[in-house]
Enzyme design. Structure first.
Site, PDB file in Angstrom:
ATOM      1  CE  LYS A  18       0.851   1.387   4.423  1.00  0.00           C
ATOM      2  NZ  LYS A  18       1.682   2.550   4.742  1.00  0.00           N
ATOM      3  CB  ILE A 104      11.685  -5.535   4.702  1.00  0.00           C
ATOM      4  CG1 ILE A 104      13.188  -5.659   4.457  1.00  0.00           C
ATOM      5  CG2 ILE A 104      10.990  -6.799   4.285  1.00  0.00           C
ATOM      6  CD1 ILE A 104      13.804  -6.844   5.154  1.00  0.00           C
ATOM      7  N   GLY A 107       7.609   1.407   4.696  1.00  0.00           N
ATOM      8  CA  GLY A 107       6.388   2.210   4.783  1.00  0.00           C
ATOM      9  C   GLY A 107       5.352   1.760   3.767  1.00  0.00           C
ATOM     10  N   GLY A 111       5.153  -6.220   5.749  1.00  0.00           N
ATOM     11  CA  GLY A 111       4.929  -7.245   6.779  1.00  0.00           C
ATOM     12  C   GLY A 111       3.449  -7.417   7.058  1.00  0.00           C
ATOM     13  CG  ASP A 145      -0.505  -0.111   8.481  1.00  0.00           C
ATOM     14  OD1 ASP A 145      -1.295   0.699   9.006  1.00  0.00           O
ATOM     15  OD2 ASP A 145       0.648   0.190   8.118  1.00  0.00           O
TER      16      ASP A 145
END
Ligand code: C5P
Length: 316
Positions: A18, A104, A107, A111, A145
Site C-alpha cells: 500500500k 522491507i 512504509g 509485513g 495496518d
C-alpha cells in the site's frame, strides 16, 4: 467437460503493498498509540505466499529473502499461530514459502500485507469459513495496518489505522513511480516517537476534536481526479519528522518532484519509500525508463506501479 482438478492442499495468496494518499496524526490514544486519519491505497507491488497444508502441527516458513526472520517475530508466523488459537485448533499445520518482492522497512505495509495474506489463505486452506469481518477483528491483534491489507483497495483508516471506511476507487488509471533507497529502513516506532517529540504540543486532546477532523476527511471526495492533479505535496505528517533524519527521503522527494508530468509527491507511511503520481501507468513507466540512470546514480530502487481495487487475492 471434465472439471479441472483443484488441489485442496495448496493455495497461493497474493499480498499487495500500500501507499498512503494521506496520513494525519490527530493525537495520542490512551493505549499509547497515535490516533490517525489516513487514506490508504493498494498497489500492484506484491509478495506471494505459497501455502501447503501439512499433517504435522507445525507452522514452517521459508523465504527468498535472507534479511527476513523465519521465526516467531515474523508477522506471517504470528498470524498463523494466532489464527489457530482463535479457532481453537492448535493441531493445524502449514508450510509457507514467501516470495518477497515488497521492500522491507519501507512504509509499504510489506509485513502487514503478508500477515493479511496468511489469514485469508489459511482461512481457505484450513476450511475455517471465517467471514472477512471476523478475519479483520483477528488481524487487529497483529498490527495496525493488517485489517486494511485484507480487503485493500482505497480506504479511509481511522483509530490506530484499523477502523476502516471503504472508498470508491475509480482512479485506477493513475500511475505511480515508487522509489526506495535499499540501504536504509525506517523503524515505525522511531518515526512516531520523533513526531511526538517534535509535534506532540500540537496534538488534539479529545474525542470530539478527533471526530471533527474525521468528518473533514470523510467530506473530501477522494474519487475526484482533480485532487491528485496538483503538484502540492499531499499530507503525510510523519514526513515532516522523517525527512530531516533520513537524507534518502529528502533525495527521493527532490528527484520525484523534478520528474516531468509528475503530480502529487509524498513519502509513504513512516518511510523511507516515496512516490509520485502520474496520469496513467504508461506515463509513469515511460518516465521511469527515461530517468532510470538518475535513479541508479542516486542509489534508488524504482518501480512503476498501478493502483489496485483489492487487497489479498487467492490463486489455486
Ligand atoms: O501497529 P504496528 O505494529 O504497525 O505499530 C508499530 C509501532 O508504531 C507501534 O508500536 C507504535 O510505536 C507506532 N504506532 C503508533 N500509532 C499508530 C500505529 C503505530 O504510535 N496508530
Amino acid at each position: 467437460m471434465v472439471p479441472s482438478k483443484v488441489n485442496d492442499n495448496f493455495i497461493t495468496a497474493v499480498a499487495n503493498a500500500k501507499i498512503n494518499l494521506h496520513l494525519e496524526v490527530l493525537g495520542l490514544r490512551t493505549d499509547g498509540f497515535h490516533e490517525l486519519a489516513m487514506v490508504m491505497q493498494s498497489i500492484n507491488l506484491s509478495d506471494r505466499l505459497n501455502m501447503t497444508n501439512t499433517d504435522e502441527n507445525k507452522i514452517n516458513l521459508k523465504s527468498n529473502n535472507n534479511e527476513i526472520s523465519n521465526g516467531e517475530d515474523n508477522l506471517i508466523i504470528k498470524a498463523a499461530m494466532l489464527l489457530r488459537k482463535e479457532v481453537g485448533n492448535t493441531q493445524l499445520g502449514v508450510d509457507i514459502e514467501l516470495e518477497k518482492n515488497i521492500p522491507i522497512g519501507a512504509g509499504l505495509a510489506g509485513g502487514s500485507t503478508d500477515a493479511a495474506a496468511t489469514l485469508v489463505g489459511l482461512n481457505k486452506l484450513w476450511k475455517l469459513d471465517l467471514k472477512i469481518n471476523e478475519l479483520e477483528k483477528i488481524s487487529k491483534k497483529i498490527g495496525s495496518d493488517v485489517p486494511f491489507c485484507i480487503s485493500g483497495g482505497r480506504q479511509i483508516c481511522f483509530g490506530r489505522g484499523e477502523v476502516l471506511e471503504k472508498l470508491e476507487c475509480n482512479q485506477l488509471e493513475l500511475g505511480i513511480i515508487l522509489v526506495k533507497d535499499p540501504s536504509i529502513q525506517v523503524s515505525t516506532p522511531v518515526a512516531y516517537k520523533k513526531y511526538k517529540e517534535e509535534y506532540g504540543h500540537t496534538y488534539l486532546k479529545d474525542e470530539r476534536d478527533f471526530e471533527i477532523k474525521r468528518n473533514t476527511i470523510r467530506s473530501i471526495d477522494w474519487s475526484d481526479q482533480s485532487l491528485f492533479n496538483t503538484r502540492r505535496v499531499i499530507q503525510n505528517d510523519l514526513q515532516k519528522s522523517v525527512r530531516p533524519m533520513a537524507t534518502e527521503v529528502d533525495k527521493s522527494l527532490k528527484i520525484l518532484s523534478g520528474l516531468p508530468s509528475s503530480r502529487l509527491v509524498s513519502m509513504s507511511g513512516s518511510g523511507p519509500s516515496c512516490f509520485a503520481l502520474f496520469p496513467n501507468y504508461d506515463d509513469a513507466n515511460k518516465v521511469l525508463e527515461e530517468n532510470f540512470n538518475e535513479f541508479e546514480r542516486a542509489g534508488l530502487s524504482a518501480w512503476a506501479c498501478s493502483m489496485m481495487s483489492n487487497g489479498v487475492q487467492l490463486e489455486n
